[in-house]
Design an enzyme around this catalytic site. Structure first.
Site: not given
Ligand code: ADP
Ligand code: TRP
Length: 334
Positions: A114, A198, A201
């Site tokens: 970050k 992966k 968002k």
């Molecule tokens: P992002 O990575 O999209 O910002 P978050 O960090 O808010 O999403 O993650 C929220 C939850 O979703 C967490 O438990 C994270 O491990 C899971 N998660 C996010 N992206 C993936 C993915 N591509 N595959 C599996 N789990 C995911």
């Protein structure tokens, strides 16, 4: 309810939930609510590290709440709440900060990432992000925390802070929270549509649960592929493997086997695979999308869910905080 083990997890309200959030996290939440004492929350205080406007913050919280419910989390079974509705968390955060050290916080991967991503906004909230996350978990004495692999280190820190507190005050107040994967399997990593990595968002490669079917078709048809197999049974390139991974998640085993055979005989047309994939994603997301739309319109319902969740969460949090205060020595002798 009381002798069940406790599960807790949260998501920051920073955008629409996508297929990665759903298959990686929220789907497990829905399954777990039957067997555990569950707390699922919206981490709105955590999202302040990136300075959202008040309007964006409010809209983000409402969206995730509507989406949690649309995915099938039942407010009668699980406690669904908004982090900032439970001030006890911030109080525990202050206490835990006294036993969290600058060196270990600076070494956290998510902090370093970050700090690199937003060099003009390396605030103290980013540094102590794992302490607030530990407070979220410990205030409900959670035994299991279902999160994706990216949160593993934060969870390790929560365990470390719990252990340190227990040791320092010669108590067993906090159970040590463990990562949780449903069925004991590895957590799914849902790939993006851009050929690598992966779905995320902020990666711009996501399909949201709220997405219009038209847009899903467009996004899937634009997904990266390669020029096609030239020899039978050729290993798949990463972008093509990713499409098959998505297909395995949303389609029937027969459909996967059908396209696998076509690939192995060098007869595959990626366009056909994509069309099928898009339709199968839509079949999965459409009912969820409809429920999201309904929920967003019903503010009274969302309000009732948030209020009920806040009451249940505060009751549990206040109990732990009282014990913590006694252990620390905030007990009047006069
Ligand atoms: P992002 O990575 O999209 O910002 P978050 O960090 O808010 O999403 O993650 C929220 C939850 O979703 C967490 O438990 C994270 O491990 C899971 N998660 C996010 N992206 C993936 C993915 N591509 N595959 C599996 N789990 C995911
Ligand atoms: N850090 C998590 C994420 O970025 C969100 C979160 C905050 C969380 N507090 C938590 C997850 C407590 C599990 C438990 O996705």
């Amino acid at each position: 309810m009381t002798n069940k083990l406790t599960v807790l997890s949260g998501i920051r309200p920073t955008g629409y939930l996508h297929l990665g959030n759903y298959f990686g996290a929220v789907r497990s939440f829905v399954k777990m609510q039957h067997d555990y004492n569950c707390f699922f929350f919206i981490a709105d205080i955590h999202s302040l590290t990136t300075h959202p406007t008040p309007e964006n913050l409010q809209a983000g919280v409402k969206q995730v709440l509507a989406e949690y419910l649309a995915c099938g989390i039942d407010p009668e079974k699980a406690t669904i709440f908004i982090q900032s509705d439970v001030p006890e968390v911030s109080e525990l955060y202050a206490f835990l900060n006294m036993n969290a050290y600058l060196g270990e916080l600076e070494r956290t991967t998510s902090f370093k990432d970050k700090a690199r991503q937003q060099p003009d906004n390396v605030n103290a909230g980013l540094l102590t992000y794992p302490v607030l996350m530990a407070a979220d978990i410990l205030i409900h004495k959670a035994n299991f925390v279902p999160v994706g692999k990216d949160q593993e280190q934060n969870l390790e820190m929560a365990r470390k802070f719990a252990q340190r507190f227990n040791y320092m005050y010669k108590t067993e107040l906090f159970p040590l929270p463990k990562p949780y994967t449903f069925d004991g399997k590895d957590m799914i990593k849902v790939p993006g549509l851009d050929g690598s990595g992966k779905m995320g968002k902020s990666e711009g490669n996501a399909i949201n649960l709220y997405e219009d079917p038209k847009d899903i078709r467009k996004k899937v048809m634009r997904a990266v592929t390669d020029s096609g197999p030239t020899e039978p049974n050729q290993p798949k390139s990463e972008p093509v493997e990713n499409l098959f991974t998505l297909l395995k998640i949303v389609s029937t085993p027969d459909t996967v086997a059908h396209f696998d055979a076509l690939y192995n005989n060098c007869e595959i047309r990626y366009g056909d695979l994509k069309k099928q994939l898009a339709e199968d994603i839509i079949a999965y997301t459409s009912p969820i999308r409809e429920r999201i739309i309904e929920n967003l319109k019903d503010e009274a319902y969302l309000g009732r869910v948030a209020k009920l969740g806040a009451e249940k969460a505060r009751e549990s949090a206040a109990r732990t905080l009282q014990e913590v205060k006694e252990v620390i020595g905030f007990k009047r002798l006069f």
